[in-house]
Design a protein around this motif. Structure first.
Motif, PDB file in Angstrom:
ATOM      1  N   THR A   1       2.692 -13.555   3.747  1.00 52.58           N
ATOM      2  CA  THR A   1       2.479 -13.127   5.472  1.00 52.58           C
ATOM      3  C   THR A   1       2.544 -14.628   6.038  1.00 52.58           C
TER       4      THR A   1
ATOM      5  N   SER B   1       6.397 -15.785   5.927  1.00 49.72           N
ATOM      6  CA  SER B   1       7.151 -14.891   7.204  1.00 49.72           C
ATOM      7  C   SER B   1       6.641 -15.778   8.564  1.00 49.72           C
TER       8      SER B   1
ATOM      9  N   ASP C   1      12.483 -13.182   6.997  1.00 50.62           N
ATOM     10  CA  ASP C   1      12.806 -11.821   6.255  1.00 50.62           C
ATOM     11  C   ASP C   1      12.368 -11.636   4.816  1.00 50.62           C
TER      12      ASP C   1
ATOM     13  N   LEU D   1       9.261  -9.500   3.368  1.00 52.64           N
ATOM     14  CA  LEU D   1       8.970  -8.199   3.950  1.00 52.64           C
ATOM     15  C   LEU D   1       9.284  -6.852   3.187  1.00 52.64           C
ATOM     16  N   HIS D   2       9.804  -6.979   2.345  1.00 53.81           N
ATOM     17  CA  HIS D   2      10.573  -5.680   1.693  1.00 53.81           C
ATOM     18  C   HIS D   2       9.651  -4.650   1.022  1.00 53.81           C
TER      19      HIS D   2
ATOM     20  N   ASN E   1       7.345  -3.129   2.428  1.00 47.83           N
ATOM     21  CA  ASN E   1       7.110  -1.845   3.224  1.00 47.83           C
ATOM     22  C   ASN E   1       8.403  -1.697   3.968  1.00 47.83           C
ATOM     23  N   TRP E   2       9.209  -0.527   3.424  1.00 49.36           N
ATOM     24  CA  TRP E   2      10.455  -0.148   3.852  1.00 49.36           C
ATOM     25  C   TRP E   2      10.492   0.188   5.416  1.00 49.36           C
ATOM     26  N   ASN E   3       9.443   0.561   6.065  1.00 48.31           N
ATOM     27  CA  ASN E   3       9.298   0.972   7.313  1.00 48.31           C
ATOM     28  C   ASN E   3       9.122  -0.104   8.561  1.00 48.31           C
ATOM     29  N   ASN E   4       8.784  -1.419   7.675  1.00 45.13           N
ATOM     30  CA  ASN E   4       8.431  -2.484   8.609  1.00 45.13           C
ATOM     31  C   ASN E   4       9.736  -2.786   9.572  1.00 45.13           C
TER      32      ASN E   4
ATOM     33  N   LEU F   1      10.518  -5.178  11.421  1.00 47.29           N
ATOM     34  CA  LEU F   1      10.881  -6.479  11.189  1.00 47.29           C
ATOM     35  C   LEU F   1      12.145  -6.571  10.383  1.00 47.29           C
TER      36      LEU F   1
ATOM     37  N   ASP G   1       9.120  -5.886  -5.012  1.00 49.43           N
ATOM     38  CA  ASP G   1       9.370  -5.406  -3.406  1.00 49.43           C
ATOM     39  C   ASP G   1      10.994  -5.518  -3.775  1.00 49.43           C
TER      40      ASP G   1
END
Length: 441
Positions: free
Chosen positions: A76, A79, A120, A123-124, A126-129, A131, A341
């Motif tokens: 985190t 990012s 980016d 971040l992958h 959580n596919w629904n993020n 961002l 991820d």
């Protein structure tokens, strides 16, 4: 992002997946250079924009400042730091005082795009993020502003794969303003996670300076196609690249020397490009950075014998539960967490066992004998993903292959951070094999 024993403890973590194709790491004890992070995975991911800075893809001080602010091992933090840097750099690019200088604008926009891509990268899971798409839209807008100020602006093109259910995303770059000067041309593809925008810094800018046209492209599983078309990787990559060759030899026929048409494959693209070369005779040569024999072997070598036995016995539920539980609990080192991820996201599956099964299809043994053109096979001395595979590829190709081993500070996966050495080595081989740009064939 290799899972060295010094990074973690316990049999569970020792059993888990490594799939960091585009972000291979190395132990601090064996690094030939000063490290930017105590987390070896993040060190590599900081080295990437630092390497791209030589062609405008970042500013050295800004990247070193980010390295100072990132909390090692905290995805985190990585990012957030790069997101802030990207937004700050975007604001600089939008400053009216910079608008009159296209060089200022170009490099600042390229840097902003690079920083958005780095923000980016973790971040992958959580596919629904939101961002995932928001940052990508920002990086594309920033990059497009950069290529618009090139001496000959780059142009995005969308190429339908007529026999398939997707559209290839590509960017065309001309090396000459002449509309009838036939020049050598590179077709450039990445692999597991890098974007075609990265290819500008790693391959296009050095090639344009040497008089080569370029086209970069992305297919299923790669950043823009994965987002916009919701498609994961496919092994029969000729379905992706053949339409690109068609486009180059039809739409750009007046400016392309068809006898010096070269395909470049980077990282997992070493498999993808080899696959294309076996079924696309119109190519003059192929460059593999690095050579890939089979994906499953590269990933499975990072499993303990116990976990590999569970998978190969078909106990997929147990295999998936073990890996996903450890990931959810935050017990994995950065390399494993990112690898899981990114692997699940780019192959479009929520099942680690399905991901492993899909990787078995990415094996050159069944078609490598069909490659007839000259092939440059890059081999990295410190390679930690496709260990030993480049030589295997070169041996199978025989006298069609030139195997080159990059050593020392150029010895990391895909020669990250050593772009000058990579470029001069590739183009020296191309000049020797096909003739220098501008000299005819």
């Amino acid at each position: 992002m290799k899972l060295y024993s010094s990074i973690y403890t316990g049999p569970l973590l020792a059993a888990l997946l490594y799939s960091g194709v585009a972000s291979a790491a190395y132990s601090t004890a064996h690094s030939p250079m000063l490290l930017l992070s105590n987390d070896s995975t993040m060190n590599f991911d900081l080295l990437t924009p630092l390497g791209e800075s030589i062609t405008g893809g970042g500013d050295v001080g800004a990247i070193l400042g980010a390295a100072k602010d990132i909390k090692a091992g905290n995805m985190t933090s990585f990012s957030e730091v790069f997101y802030k840097l990207a937004n700050d750099t975007k604001a600089q690019a939008e400053d009216p005082e910079n608008a009159s200088d296209p060089v200022n604008v170009r490099d600042t926009w390229f840097s902003a795009a690079s920083y958005y891509r780095k923000a980016d990268g973790y971040l992958h899971g959580n596919w629904n993020n939101p961002l995932i798409n928001r940052l990508w839209a920002e990086q594309m807008k920033a990059f497009d502003k950069g290529i618009a100020t090139l001496p000959i602006p780059g142009k995005r093109v969308r190429i339908p794969a007529h026999k398939s259910n997707f559209t290839v995303e590509a960017i065309w770059y001309s090396a000459s303003k002449s509309k009838d000067e036939k020049l050598p041309t590179l077709i450039i593809g990445n692999g597991f996670d890098a974007a075609q925008e990265d290819s500008y810094h790693n391959f296009v800018a050095p090639a344009l300076a040497r008089g080569w046209n370029c086209i970069t492209y992305e297919g299923p599983g790669q950043p823009t196609v994965r987002r916009n078309q919701n498609l994961g990787f496919i092994p029969d990559w000729e379905k992706v690249a053949t339409p690109v060759v068609d486009y180059v030899l039809s739409e750009k026929k007046d400016v392309v020397d068809k006898d010096r048409l070269v395909l470049v494959g980077n990282s997992l693209g070493g498999y993808l490009a080899a696959r294309v070369a076996a079924f696309e005779p119109r190519l003059s040569a192929v460059v593999l950075i690095d050579g890939v024999w089979e994906n499953y072997a590269a990933y499975a070598r990072e499993l303990s014998s116990e976990m590999r036995a569970i998978y190969e016995a078909g106990n997929y539920t147990q295999f998936d539960k073990t890996i996903l539980s450890a990931r959810k609990a935050g017990k994995l080192p950065t390399g494993a967490a990112w690898g899981i991820d990114q692997g699940l996201w780019s192959f479009h599956t929520h099942s680690p066992s399905d991901f492993f099964t899909q990787t078995k299809k990415y094996n050159v043994s069944s078609f490598i004998h069909k490659i007839k053109m000259p092939v440059f096979v890059g081999n990295a001395e410190l390679e930690s993903t496709y260990v030993g595979q480049a030589k295997k590829v070169a041996d199978a190709l025989g006298d069609r292959a030139t195997l080159h081993t990059f050593k020392g500070v150029a010895g990391f996966h895909c020669q990250t951070g050593a772009g000058q050495e990579l470029s001069r080595t590739i183009h020296a081989w191309l000049n020797k094999t096909l003739g220098k740009a501008g000299n005819g064939h």
